[in-house]
Design a protein around this motif. Structure first.
Motif, PDB file in Angstrom:
ATOM      1  N   ARG A 126       0.813  -1.218   0.000  1.00 34.25           N
ATOM      2  CA  ARG A 126       0.000   0.000   0.000  1.00 34.25           C
ATOM      3  C   ARG A 126       0.850   1.272   0.000  1.00 34.25           C
ATOM      4  O   ARG A 126       0.325   2.357  -0.163  1.00 34.25           O
ATOM      5  CB  ARG A 126      -0.922   0.010   1.226  1.00 34.25           C
ATOM      6  CG  ARG A 126      -2.031  -1.017   1.157  1.00 34.25           C
ATOM      7  CD  ARG A 126      -3.013  -0.832   2.286  1.00 34.25           C
ATOM      8  NE  ARG A 126      -2.428  -0.922   3.593  1.00 34.25           N
ATOM      9  CZ  ARG A 126      -2.419  -2.013   4.361  1.00 34.25           C
ATOM     10  NH1 ARG A 126      -2.978  -3.107   3.930  1.00 34.25           N
ATOM     11  NH2 ARG A 126      -1.871  -2.000   5.543  1.00 34.25           N
ATOM     12  N   LYS A 127       2.135   1.127   0.184  1.00 39.31           N
ATOM     13  CA  LYS A 127       3.022   2.276   0.299  1.00 39.31           C
ATOM     14  C   LYS A 127       3.091   3.040  -1.025  1.00 39.31           C
ATOM     15  O   LYS A 127       3.235   2.467  -2.093  1.00 39.31           O
ATOM     16  CB  LYS A 127       4.424   1.799   0.689  1.00 39.31           C
ATOM     17  CG  LYS A 127       5.418   2.899   0.946  1.00 39.31           C
ATOM     18  CD  LYS A 127       6.739   2.346   1.373  1.00 39.31           C
ATOM     19  CE  LYS A 127       7.564   2.052   0.150  1.00 39.31           C
ATOM     20  NZ  LYS A 127       8.939   1.721   0.410  1.00 39.31           N
ATOM     21  N   GLU A 128       2.980   4.340  -0.950  1.00 39.31           N
ATOM     22  CA  GLU A 128       3.097   5.200  -2.122  1.00 39.31           C
ATOM     23  C   GLU A 128       4.565   5.285  -2.535  1.00 39.31           C
ATOM     24  O   GLU A 128       5.449   5.403  -1.690  1.00 39.31           O
ATOM     25  CB  GLU A 128       2.596   6.607  -1.783  1.00 39.31           C
ATOM     26  CG  GLU A 128       1.100   6.712  -1.655  1.00 39.31           C
ATOM     27  CD  GLU A 128       0.395   6.554  -2.994  1.00 39.31           C
ATOM     28  OE1 GLU A 128       0.881   7.082  -4.004  1.00 39.31           O
ATOM     29  OE2 GLU A 128      -0.643   5.883  -3.003  1.00 39.31           O
ATOM     30  N   PRO A 129       4.826   5.241  -3.844  1.00 35.58           N
ATOM     31  CA  PRO A 129       6.214   5.391  -4.292  1.00 35.58           C
ATOM     32  C   PRO A 129       6.739   6.790  -3.965  1.00 35.58           C
ATOM     33  O   PRO A 129       5.995   7.767  -4.046  1.00 35.58           O
ATOM     34  CB  PRO A 129       6.143   5.185  -5.805  1.00 35.58           C
ATOM     35  CG  PRO A 129       4.736   4.904  -6.140  1.00 35.58           C
ATOM     36  CD  PRO A 129       3.910   5.021  -4.911  1.00 35.58           C
ATOM     37  N   THR A 130       7.994   6.849  -3.608  1.00 33.92           N
ATOM     38  CA  THR A 130       8.623   8.125  -3.274  1.00 33.92           C
ATOM     39  C   THR A 130       9.438   8.632  -4.462  1.00 33.92           C
ATOM     40  O   THR A 130       9.637   7.911  -5.446  1.00 33.92           O
ATOM     41  CB  THR A 130       9.556   7.973  -2.070  1.00 33.92           C
ATOM     42  OG1 THR A 130      10.625   7.078  -2.447  1.00 33.92           O
ATOM     43  CG2 THR A 130       8.827   7.420  -0.851  1.00 33.92           C
ATOM     44  N   LEU A 131       9.933   9.836  -4.350  1.00 33.49           N
ATOM     45  CA  LEU A 131      10.801  10.396  -5.383  1.00 33.49           C
ATOM     46  C   LEU A 131      12.071   9.556  -5.507  1.00 33.49           C
ATOM     47  O   LEU A 131      12.566   9.323  -6.614  1.00 33.49           O
ATOM     48  CB  LEU A 131      11.149  11.854  -5.047  1.00 33.49           C
ATOM     49  CG  LEU A 131      11.976  12.593  -6.080  1.00 33.49           C
ATOM     50  CD1 LEU A 131      11.257  12.630  -7.430  1.00 33.49           C
ATOM     51  CD2 LEU A 131      12.266  14.009  -5.605  1.00 33.49           C
ATOM     52  N   LEU A 132      12.564   9.048  -4.389  1.00 30.99           N
ATOM     53  CA  LEU A 132      13.749   8.189  -4.416  1.00 30.99           C
ATOM     54  C   LEU A 132      13.470   6.917  -5.218  1.00 30.99           C
ATOM     55  O   LEU A 132      14.305   6.486  -6.022  1.00 30.99           O
ATOM     56  CB  LEU A 132      14.181   7.836  -2.985  1.00 30.99           C
ATOM     57  CG  LEU A 132      15.384   6.918  -2.854  1.00 30.99           C
ATOM     58  CD1 LEU A 132      16.625   7.556  -3.463  1.00 30.99           C
ATOM     59  CD2 LEU A 132      15.635   6.580  -1.393  1.00 30.99           C
ATOM     60  N   ASP A 133      12.297   6.299  -5.001  1.00 30.15           N
ATOM     61  CA  ASP A 133      11.924   5.109  -5.771  1.00 30.15           C
ATOM     62  C   ASP A 133      11.919   5.431  -7.264  1.00 30.15           C
ATOM     63  O   ASP A 133      12.412   4.658  -8.091  1.00 30.15           O
ATOM     64  CB  ASP A 133      10.529   4.601  -5.366  1.00 30.15           C
ATOM     65  CG  ASP A 133      10.475   4.115  -3.934  1.00 30.15           C
ATOM     66  OD1 ASP A 133      11.491   3.616  -3.424  1.00 30.15           O
ATOM     67  OD2 ASP A 133       9.386   4.238  -3.319  1.00 30.15           O
ATOM     68  N   PHE A 134      11.342   6.573  -7.617  1.00 37.21           N
ATOM     69  CA  PHE A 134      11.271   6.996  -9.011  1.00 37.21           C
ATOM     70  C   PHE A 134      12.666   7.184  -9.601  1.00 37.21           C
ATOM     71  O   PHE A 134      12.948   6.725 -10.713  1.00 37.21           O
ATOM     72  CB  PHE A 134      10.461   8.296  -9.112  1.00 37.21           C
ATOM     73  CG  PHE A 134      10.299   8.792 -10.510  1.00 37.21           C
ATOM     74  CD1 PHE A 134       9.446   8.141 -11.389  1.00 37.21           C
ATOM     75  CD2 PHE A 134      10.995   9.898 -10.945  1.00 37.21           C
ATOM     76  CE1 PHE A 134       9.292   8.600 -12.690  1.00 37.21           C
ATOM     77  CE2 PHE A 134      10.851  10.361 -12.240  1.00 37.21           C
ATOM     78  CZ  PHE A 134       9.999   9.708 -13.117  1.00 37.21           C
TER      79      PHE A 134
END
Length: 105
Positions: free
Chosen positions: A51-59
């Motif tokens: 359920r975790k939203e992707p972060t800028l770091l993930d992107f």
């Protein structure tokens, strides 16, 4: 003995553990096996991660992976081989000048 546990009871056990209660107290109080509780906790964590939203770091990490894979594709396009050739014997020169085998890629 494989007994089915009530989802409300599972959630209470997970909440108690997350609030800091020692697992030994929960086991004594509920009689539920330690392995069962740890399995519930593992499943709960996996559900939270989904359920975790992707972060800028993930992107940014995904962008780097895409760029790296695009570079590998370009190297493979210039390789002197056909799809039927054995890949483990081919070596390719990277733009940076380092030599990589297909196993390293």
């Amino acid at each position: 003995m494989n007994t089915k546990h009530d989802p409300v009871k599972k959630q209470r056990v997970i909440s108690r553990y997350k609030s800091g209660e020692p697992i030994s107290h929960i086991i004594q109080d509920t009689g539920i096996l330690r392995s069962t509780i740890y399995n519930w906790l593992k499943l709960s964590k996996a559900a939270e991660d989904d359920r975790k939203e992707p972060t800028l770091l993930d992107f940014r990490m995904l962008e780097k992976k895409v760029k790296r894979l695009e570079g590998i594709i370009e190297i493979l396009k210039t390789a002197d081989c056909s799809p039927k050739d054995s890949l483990c014997h081919h070596r390719f020169i990277c733009p940076e000048g380092s030599c990589l085998s297909i196993r390293e890629i």
